[in-house]
Design an enzyme around this catalytic site. Structure first.
Site, PDB file in Angstrom:
ATOM      1  CG  ASP A   1      23.050   1.736  89.596  1.00 34.39           C
ATOM      2  OD1 ASP A   1      23.912   0.837  89.565  1.00 34.39           O
ATOM      3  OD2 ASP A   1      22.603   2.299  88.559  1.00 34.39           O
TER       4      ASP A   1
ATOM      5  CE1 TYR B   1      36.155   1.113  82.016  1.00 39.64           C
ATOM      6  CE2 TYR B   1      38.157  -0.082  81.450  1.00 39.64           C
ATOM      7  CZ  TYR B   1      36.957  -0.010  82.135  1.00 39.64           C
ATOM      8  OH  TYR B   1      36.558  -1.073  82.928  1.00 39.64           O
TER       9      TYR B   1
ATOM     10  CG  ASP C   1      25.316  11.298  88.081  1.00 44.79           C
ATOM     11  OD1 ASP C   1      26.407  10.679  88.125  1.00 44.79           O
ATOM     12  OD2 ASP C   1      25.047  12.135  87.203  1.00 44.79           O
ATOM     13  CB  VAL C   2      29.093   8.162  91.425  1.00 49.82           C
ATOM     14  CG1 VAL C   2      28.435   6.987  92.104  1.00 49.82           C
ATOM     15  CG2 VAL C   2      29.523   7.833  89.999  1.00 49.82           C
TER      16      VAL C   2
HETATM   17  P1  NAD Z   1      27.361  -2.767  84.441  1.00 48.54           P
HETATM   18  O1  NAD Z   1      27.024  -1.899  83.285  1.00 48.54           O
HETATM   19  O2  NAD Z   1      26.768  -4.131  84.555  1.00 48.54           O
HETATM   20  O3  NAD Z   1      27.079  -1.999  85.807  1.00 48.54           O
HETATM   21  C1  NAD Z   1      27.465  -0.667  86.002  1.00 48.54           C
HETATM   22  C2  NAD Z   1      26.443  -0.001  86.904  1.00 48.54           C
HETATM   23  O4  NAD Z   1      26.903   1.344  87.144  1.00 48.54           O
HETATM   24  C3  NAD Z   1      25.040   0.108  86.268  1.00 48.54           C
HETATM   25  O5  NAD Z   1      24.058  -0.358  87.185  1.00 48.54           O
HETATM   26  C4  NAD Z   1      24.889   1.593  86.002  1.00 48.54           C
HETATM   27  O6  NAD Z   1      23.547   2.061  86.122  1.00 48.54           O
HETATM   28  C5  NAD Z   1      25.781   2.196  87.081  1.00 48.54           C
HETATM   29  N1  NAD Z   1      26.205   3.555  86.756  1.00 48.54           N
HETATM   30  C6  NAD Z   1      26.676   4.022  85.578  1.00 48.54           C
HETATM   31  N2  NAD Z   1      26.930   5.329  85.667  1.00 48.54           N
HETATM   32  C7  NAD Z   1      26.616   5.709  86.937  1.00 48.54           C
HETATM   33  C8  NAD Z   1      26.663   6.919  87.640  1.00 48.54           C
HETATM   34  N3  NAD Z   1      27.044   8.064  87.046  1.00 48.54           N
HETATM   35  N4  NAD Z   1      26.274   6.932  88.936  1.00 48.54           N
HETATM   36  C9  NAD Z   1      25.849   5.804  89.549  1.00 48.54           C
HETATM   37  N5  NAD Z   1      25.776   4.619  88.926  1.00 48.54           N
HETATM   38  C10 NAD Z   1      26.154   4.572  87.636  1.00 48.54           C
HETATM   39  O7  NAD Z   1      28.964  -2.847  84.411  1.00 48.54           O
HETATM   40  P2  NAD Z   1      30.040  -3.771  85.189  1.00 48.54           P
HETATM   41  O8  NAD Z   1      30.759  -4.531  84.151  1.00 48.54           O
HETATM   42  O9  NAD Z   1      29.429  -4.457  86.345  1.00 48.54           O
HETATM   43  O10 NAD Z   1      31.045  -2.628  85.678  1.00 48.54           O
HETATM   44  C11 NAD Z   1      31.252  -2.295  87.041  1.00 48.54           C
HETATM   45  C12 NAD Z   1      32.661  -1.748  87.187  1.00 48.54           C
HETATM   46  O11 NAD Z   1      33.590  -2.773  86.834  1.00 48.54           O
HETATM   47  C13 NAD Z   1      32.984  -0.553  86.304  1.00 48.54           C
HETATM   48  O12 NAD Z   1      33.762   0.377  87.030  1.00 48.54           O
HETATM   49  C14 NAD Z   1      33.794  -1.166  85.192  1.00 48.54           C
HETATM   50  O13 NAD Z   1      34.666  -0.247  84.597  1.00 48.54           O
HETATM   51  C15 NAD Z   1      34.549  -2.228  85.954  1.00 48.54           C
HETATM   52  N6  NAD Z   1      35.117  -3.308  85.150  1.00 48.54           N
HETATM   53  C16 NAD Z   1      34.299  -4.082  84.375  1.00 48.54           C
HETATM   54  C17 NAD Z   1      34.886  -5.078  83.621  1.00 48.54           C
HETATM   55  C18 NAD Z   1      34.053  -5.968  82.744  1.00 48.54           C
HETATM   56  O14 NAD Z   1      34.645  -6.681  81.915  1.00 48.54           O
HETATM   57  N7  NAD Z   1      32.739  -6.000  82.870  1.00 48.54           N
HETATM   58  C19 NAD Z   1      36.266  -5.307  83.666  1.00 48.54           C
HETATM   59  C20 NAD Z   1      37.044  -4.504  84.469  1.00 48.54           C
HETATM   60  C21 NAD Z   1      36.451  -3.494  85.221  1.00 48.54           C
END
Ligand code: NAD
Length: 260
Positions: free
Chosen positions: A37, A155, A63-64
Site C-alpha cells: 500500500d 474510473y 505506489d503501484v
Molecule cells: P479504500 O480507499 O478503502 O482502499 C484503497 C487503498 O488503496 C488505500 O489503502 C490506499 O492507500 C491504497 N492506494 C491508493 N492509491 C494507491 C497507490 N497508488 N499505490 C498503492 N496503494 C494505493 O478503497 P476500497 O473501496 O477498499 O477500494 C479498493 C478497490 O475496490 C479499488 O480498486 C476500488 O476502485 C474498488 N471498488 C470499490 C468499490 C466501493 O464501493 N468501495 C466498488 C467497486 C470497486
C-alpha cells in the site's frame, strides 16, 4: 488443512477497505498476505492485526503506479518468502467530476493507479508465477467494469480496461498454469465511498441520504450495500480455483445492481 496453507498473496491497497478484508480472510485460511500500500503506516497496522491473530503477514510500502517501487516490493517479497501464489490487484482511488471539467492531470492520475498499477504488478508477479508454473491473479474491477455512471470518466474507463487486461493475461498465462479473473463489486461502505457520498451530494445538488438511496443503491434488488466480506469471498473463490476452467472471467457482486 486450510485452503491457502503455505501460499503467499500480494494484495495491493490492502491497508484499508476491501483489500484489507481480503488480506484478513486470506490469512484466516492459512495464507500469508503481503500488504502492499501507498500508506506504509496503515499497511504496518494491518500486518500487526493479522500477526496478532496468529498468522504471518508482511507490510510493503508501494505506489503501484511507480515501476521501481513495484519491482522492489515484489523482489522483497520473493527474498522473504521465495514464492508468489496470488496477486490481488486492488489499489484504487476515485475522483468524480463531469467529463467536460475533468482536469487532464486527474484523468492521468486515476488511470495510472488503476491501469499502470495493474500492469506493473501483473508483469512483476508473472515472472515468478511463470517460473513456478502456477499462479492466480484477481483484479478488483467494479460494476463500472460493465456499465457507466455519470461523473466517473476515468474510473469507468479504467475498470472496463481491467476486464481486457484480465482476458489477455488469461490467454498468455494459460501455458504456465496462471489464471486471471475480475471481481466486480457494487457500492461498498469503505473510506473511498464514505468520501464520495458528500462530494456527489454537492455535485448533484441532493442530500447524502438521496445519494445513497437514489443513486448508489437504486438498482439493487434489496437496497443494500455490498460488504467487504462479500467481495473477499468472491476474490478468494477465484484465487483458490485450481484449474484453467475458470479464467478470463468477471463476477459481479452487487446485490443485483448489474445482472448478466
Ligand atoms: P479504500 O480507499 O478503502 O482502499 C484503497 C487503498 O488503496 C488505500 O489503502 C490506499 O492507500 C491504497 N492506494 C491508493 N492509491 C494507491 C497507490 N497508488 N499505490 C498503492 N496503494 C494505493 O478503497 P476500497 O473501496 O477498499 O477500494 C479498493 C478497490 O475496490 C479499488 O480498486 C476500488 O476502485 C474498488 N471498488 C470499490 C468499490 C466501493 O464501493 N468501495 C466498488 C467497486 C470497486
Amino acid at each position: 488443512m486450510s485452503r491457502f496453507d503455505g501460499k503467499v498473496a500480494i494484495i495491493t491497497g490492502a491497508a484499508s477497505g476491501i483489500g484489507k478484508e481480503i488480506a484478513l480472510r486470506f490469512a484466516a485460511e492459512g495464507g500469508t498476505p503481503v500488504i502492499a500500500d501507498l500508506k506504509l503506516d496503515a499497511a504496518d497496522a494491518a500486518a500487526r492485526e493479522i500477526k496478532a491473530n496468529g498468522s504471518d503477514a508482511l507490510a510493503v510500502g508501494m505506489d503501484v503506479a511507480d515501476e521501481a517501487a513495484v519491482e522492489k516490493g515484489i523482489a522483497d517479497t520473493m527474498t522473504k518468502y521465495g514464492r508468489i501464489d496470488v496477486l490481488v490487484s486492488n489499489a484504487g482511488i476515485q475522483i468524480v467530476k463531469p467529463i467536460v471539467e475533468f482536469p487532464f492531470a486527474d484523468w492521468k492520475r486515476l488511470l495510472a493507479v488503476h491501469l499502470d498499477g495493474a500492469f506493473l504488478t501483473t508483469r512483476a508477479c508473472l515472472k515468478h508465477m511463470y517460473a513456478a508454473k502456477s499462479g492466480s491473479i484477481v483484479y478488483t474491477g467494479s460494476v463500472h467494469s460493465k456499465l457507466a455512471s455519470v461523473l466517473r470518466a476515468p474510473y469507468v474507463t479504467a475498470k472496463h480496461g481491467l476486464v481486457g487486461l484480465c482476458r489477455l493475461v488469461a490467454k498468455e498465462g494459460a501455458p504456465y498454469n496462471v489464471r486471471a479473473n475480475v471481481v466486480c463489486p457494487g457500492f461498498v461502505r469503505t473510506p473511498l465511498v464514505d468520501e464520495l457520498i458528500p462530494e456527489q451530494a454537492e455535485k448533484l445538488g441532493i442530500s447524502e441520504e438521496e445519494v445513497i438511496k437514489q443513486v448508489m443503491l437504486k438498482d439493487t434488488v434489496d437496497g443494500e450495500f455490498t460488504t467487504t466480506e462479500d467481495v473477499a469471498e468472491a476474490v478468494l473463490f477465484f484465487a483458490g480455483f485450481k484449474t484453467n476452467a475458470l479464467t478470463g472471467q468477471s463476477l459481479v457482486v452487487s446485490h443485483g445492481w448489474f445482472m448478466e
